[in-house]
Write a protein that holds these residues in place. Structure first.
Motif, PDB file in Angstrom:
ATOM      1  N   GLY A   1       0.802  -1.219   0.000  1.00 24.67           N
ATOM      2  CA  GLY A   1       0.000   0.000   0.000  1.00 24.67           C
ATOM      3  C   GLY A   1       0.834   1.269   0.000  1.00 24.67           C
ATOM      4  N   VAL A   2       1.939   1.268   0.743  1.00 22.24           N
ATOM      5  CA  VAL A   2       2.794   2.468   0.792  1.00 22.24           C
ATOM      6  C   VAL A   2       3.521   2.627  -0.543  1.00 22.24           C
ATOM      7  N   ALA A   3       3.977   1.521  -1.119  1.00 27.62           N
ATOM      8  CA  ALA A   3       4.669   1.579  -2.418  1.00 27.62           C
ATOM      9  C   ALA A   3       3.753   2.162  -3.488  1.00 27.62           C
ATOM     10  N   GLN A   4       2.474   1.842  -3.390  1.00 28.86           N
ATOM     11  CA  GLN A   4       1.503   2.407  -4.342  1.00 28.86           C
ATOM     12  C   GLN A   4       1.491   3.931  -4.264  1.00 28.86           C
ATOM     13  N   VAL A   5       1.510   4.469  -3.041  1.00 29.10           N
ATOM     14  CA  VAL A   5       1.523   5.926  -2.871  1.00 29.10           C
ATOM     15  C   VAL A   5       2.844   6.497  -3.393  1.00 29.10           C
ATOM     16  N   ASN A  16      -3.866  -1.014   9.675  1.00 22.75           N
ATOM     17  CA  ASN A  16      -3.739  -0.050   8.585  1.00 22.75           C
ATOM     18  C   ASN A  16      -2.519  -0.290   7.715  1.00 22.75           C
ATOM     19  N   PHE A  17      -1.583  -1.063   8.254  1.00 30.09           N
ATOM     20  CA  PHE A  17      -0.503  -1.541   7.393  1.00 30.09           C
ATOM     21  C   PHE A  17      -0.208  -2.985   7.796  1.00 30.09           C
ATOM     22  N   ASP A  18       0.768  -3.596   7.139  1.00 27.58           N
ATOM     23  CA  ASP A  18       1.069  -5.024   7.331  1.00 27.58           C
ATOM     24  C   ASP A  18       0.839  -5.476   8.775  1.00 27.58           C
ATOM     25  N   ASN A  36       0.002  17.501  11.187  1.00 24.66           N
ATOM     26  CA  ASN A  36      -0.660  17.395   9.888  1.00 24.66           C
ATOM     27  C   ASN A  36      -1.996  16.689  10.072  1.00 24.66           C
ATOM     28  N   VAL A  37      -2.989  17.075   9.294  1.00 21.44           N
ATOM     29  CA  VAL A  37      -4.255  16.349   9.220  1.00 21.44           C
ATOM     30  C   VAL A  37      -4.411  15.827   7.794  1.00 21.44           C
ATOM     31  N   ALA A  38      -4.666  14.538   7.671  1.00 22.52           N
ATOM     32  CA  ALA A  38      -4.867  13.948   6.338  1.00 22.52           C
ATOM     33  C   ALA A  38      -6.243  13.288   6.285  1.00 22.52           C
ATOM     34  N   ASP A  39      -6.750  13.119   5.084  1.00 20.60           N
ATOM     35  CA  ASP A  39      -8.107  12.609   4.892  1.00 20.60           C
ATOM     36  C   ASP A  39      -8.067  11.324   4.067  1.00 20.60           C
ATOM     37  N   HIS A  40      -8.689  10.274   4.615  1.00 17.69           N
ATOM     38  CA  HIS A  40      -8.642   8.970   3.936  1.00 17.69           C
ATOM     39  C   HIS A  40      -9.250   9.012   2.535  1.00 17.69           C
ATOM     40  N   SER A  43      -5.203   4.893  -2.446  1.00 13.68           N
ATOM     41  CA  SER A  43      -4.772   4.293  -1.180  1.00 13.68           C
ATOM     42  C   SER A  43      -5.506   4.942  -0.020  1.00 13.68           C
ATOM     43  N   GLN A  44      -5.488   4.269   1.146  1.00 14.05           N
ATOM     44  CA  GLN A  44      -6.066   4.877   2.348  1.00 14.05           C
ATOM     45  C   GLN A  44      -5.055   5.851   2.977  1.00 14.05           C
ATOM     46  N   GLY A  45      -5.551   6.602   3.941  1.00 20.43           N
ATOM     47  CA  GLY A  45      -4.775   7.715   4.486  1.00 20.43           C
ATOM     48  C   GLY A  45      -3.498   7.315   5.210  1.00 20.43           C
ATOM     49  N   ILE A  46      -3.489   6.143   5.828  1.00 21.25           N
ATOM     50  CA  ILE A  46      -2.290   5.735   6.561  1.00 21.25           C
ATOM     51  C   ILE A  46      -1.158   5.440   5.576  1.00 21.25           C
ATOM     52  N   SER A  47      -1.494   4.754   4.488  1.00 14.82           N
ATOM     53  CA  SER A  47      -0.493   4.513   3.452  1.00 14.82           C
ATOM     54  C   SER A  47      -0.049   5.845   2.848  1.00 14.82           C
ATOM     55  N   TYR A  48      -0.997   6.750   2.684  1.00 15.95           N
ATOM     56  CA  TYR A  48      -0.697   8.046   2.073  1.00 15.95           C
ATOM     57  C   TYR A  48       0.303   8.823   2.919  1.00 15.95           C
TER      58      TYR A  48
END
Lengths: 411, 411
Positions: B12-16, B190-192, B335-339, B348-353
């Motif tokens: 998922g992180v690699a996708q981002v 949210n990740f592995d 920082n605030v991020a949005d899924h 991707s979801q916000g944690i990966s982002y």
């Protein structure tokens, strides 16, 4: 008079069966025990010897058998001269052991319904999926097969029969199984986790208004007020005896209730929702195929290991309602067992004890001819009184509580 | 000026990372992505093409690599002409990928500390067990290696540096990571899951009174009142950045707090207490050797699969306390991020982002020379301002909240 006994299985219940057979080897005869792992059988015989449990001098031998192979079972029956087979192996072997008995003419006793590894909660009545298909063959060959002769199923079926016989009309049979004991572990099941959880992951069938109804585990709860253990929550669960009792007493509602604490329900719910109680394999990231339930089983304490620290009591009984002489009547037929007493006597915890003592009583009744029916029977189809009489003597006394008070069944 | 990028990993992180590299391939150069399973790399490139994410025409190629083999990594770096390696593979490969970079001279970026499969929570500071042993070699060979350049560790290290630079004296750094999003599943990480749970099963190290202290997961909780996400419970957890920040700012207390709801804690507690989060193999009754944690991972949803339904926001920041001009002072950098925004932009979801955008910003700063340090650095050892400037632009804006209010970091 059949006498020599072959025990199939080497788990916690088999340990109790072995001790009880040894304590009654004057009524029974040569004793044999066989499982996939012979060393477990040897260990059980050693524990029998350590307790000096053999009532009189006699044979007690260990064997290896793959009980999923009926020809191996038949060969072992012939080799040992066994006339009664007490099958307390995994529920997956039942039909294969029964086939071995039918082939050789040995009497068959088990304590739980047959299961196929990849199926759960089949069409009710469950017995019709496997066991009852062999009923005509047993009758034809004169083979005695007593199905579900543990405590529940088993003694509770006899409780139901006893109560029904005292009423003019039966309206409901509620079987309540409360284990108020404590094993001191974070979480453990009282018998094989694989079989234990399989009971709870599928549809919960019950019989009401003369039809099968369905619910799910923990969806239907009721607080019961029972002798000795007091007020306890129990939940409708799928259980073997509902399926035979509903067939034999279709006019009665038949339900099974098992007691669970909040902690048990929470752990069960987490494991189930994540998918860890599944009997279907998953594939890990590394490509390994694994059945999650088998891994959960490997992580949980061996039920037999609970015995030394287990304290407290169980109460299992049948609340049977109906009419007698034109009036409403109800009777609670029950047994109370103690974990510590069981451990001191046979080195097992109380749940294994309640499951393992009754099939030995059944074997003794086959040996003396009382229950040597020459066909397939569920326990409620047999006279309960001689069964209670032996159970009173060998460790599981039956009591009743009704409008006239609480007393031994034969008081 | 280093440009061409090789991404290691295809989760998922690699996708981002892939999407963000593509969106900035004018600053970066040829793009390559490699993992054990080439098809996953191909799928990521297809998703980049589907979003038409390449800022300008350019190379983006998929490769197969066993990243536990540094010679394979080195060969791939040479074959692709990669000058920057962004390692977002499993934490088990870090040192091997770093070795491949040192051998070839490519710059190295990762987002999490190296782990050995059979060890958990080693002696603090964690970086000294593996990465920092290669620091002198990196300096000698002039190899840039930026450790822990995701969000946490990564951006939160830059937040700490930024806040410390504004104070005369720093007294404490509390990193708080709240995911107030909802994925709609019964339970998911949210990740592995394997890496995720490993963070929580061992000793929780934190730095207080100039010494390492220990607690256990969920033993130390605190309710934080944060921008956007409001009041949230968070618990001290073991985390990479505590180990470098405590080394670089030994005068400050350094703690990491992660937000968990009661449901998460309950599920975690059940799984942990039963032994299902163990990385040590158990043997099933059938003789199969299985690592329970790998089975739990196989049962849980793939973190990448959460993205389409994930809603809500994350808030991750550093509350830094100290003195300024003789008075007590504190600042929250966050920082605030949005899924949902993350999913719409990069699938991707916000944690990966939040984990995948920062290493691309770091790569851009290596490409333009700003962070091309020619040695090994943790993020707090580098100037945070150019990092924030790029992050503001590419999706993760930095804000501060202090006595003067809540505003962008550079307002």
């Amino acid at each position: 008079m059949k006498k020599n006994v072959l025990i199939i299985g080497a788990g916690g219940v088999a340990q109790v069966v072995a001790h009880k057979c040894a304590q009654n080897n004057d009524v029974l005869g040569d004793l044999h025990i066989a499982s996939r792992t012979k060393s477990k059988c040897v260990a059980i015989i050693e524990s029998v010897q350590a307790k000096n449990a053999m009532k009189q001098e006699g044979v007690f031998e260990a064997h290896q058998v793959d009980a999923t192979q009926s020809d191996q079972v038949a060969a072992l029956i012939r080799e040992t001269g066994a006339e009664i087979v007490i099958n307390v192996g995994t529920a997956f072997v039942n039909m294969h052991v029964l086939d071995g008995c039918i082939e050789t003419g040995a009497a068959y006793i088990d304590t739980a319904i047959h299961e196929e590894p990849d199926k759960i909660c089949e069409t009710p009545p469950w017995y019709a999926n496997y066991e009852w298909k062999k009923r005509d063959l047993c009758a034809e060959k004169g083979v005695t097969a007593i199905l579900g002769a543990g405590f529940d199923p088993g003694v509770v079926n006899a409780f139901a029969r006893f109560a029904v016989d005292r009423l003019d009309e039966v309206k409901s049979i509620d079987i309540v199984d409360i284990n108020a004991g404590s094993h001191g572990k974070y979480f453990a099941t009282n018998f094989d986790p694989e079989i234990n959880f399989r009971e709870f992951t599928g549809v919960v069938y019950y019989w009401e208004d003369q039809q099968w109804k369905e619910t799910t585990m923990f969806a239907s709860g009721h607080e019961w007020d029972l002798p000795v253990v007091g007020k306890q929550m129990a939940y409708q669960s799928g259980h073997d005896e509902v399926h035979s009792l509903a067939t034999n007493y279709p006019q009665a509602d038949v339900r099974f209730w098992m007691g669970f604490g909040e902690h048990y329900i929470n752990v069960f719910t987490v494991l189930k929702n994540i998918g860890l109680l599944s009997e279907h394999p998953v594939t890990t990231a590394e490509g390994q195929e694994v059945v999650p339930l088998k891994v959960v089983k490997a992580c949980l304490p061996d039920p037999a290991s609970l015995a030394p620290e287990y304290t407290g009591k169980t109460c299992i009984g049948d609340l049977v309602k109906g009419t007698k002489d034109g009036a409403e009547a109800e009777i609670f037929v029950y047994n109370v067992a103690d974990h510590k007493d069981a451990y001191e006597e046979v080195g097992s915890q109380g749940i294994s004890y309640t499951a393992g003592v009754p099939p030995v009583a059944a074997a003794m009744l086959i040996a003396d001819g009382t229950w040597d029916a020459g066909t397939m029977k569920n326990v409620e189809e047999l006279d309960p009184k001689p069964f209670f009489t032996i159970l009173d003597r060998i460790g599981l006394p039956t009591r009743i509580r009704d409008a006239e008070g609480d007393r031994p069944w034969n008081a």
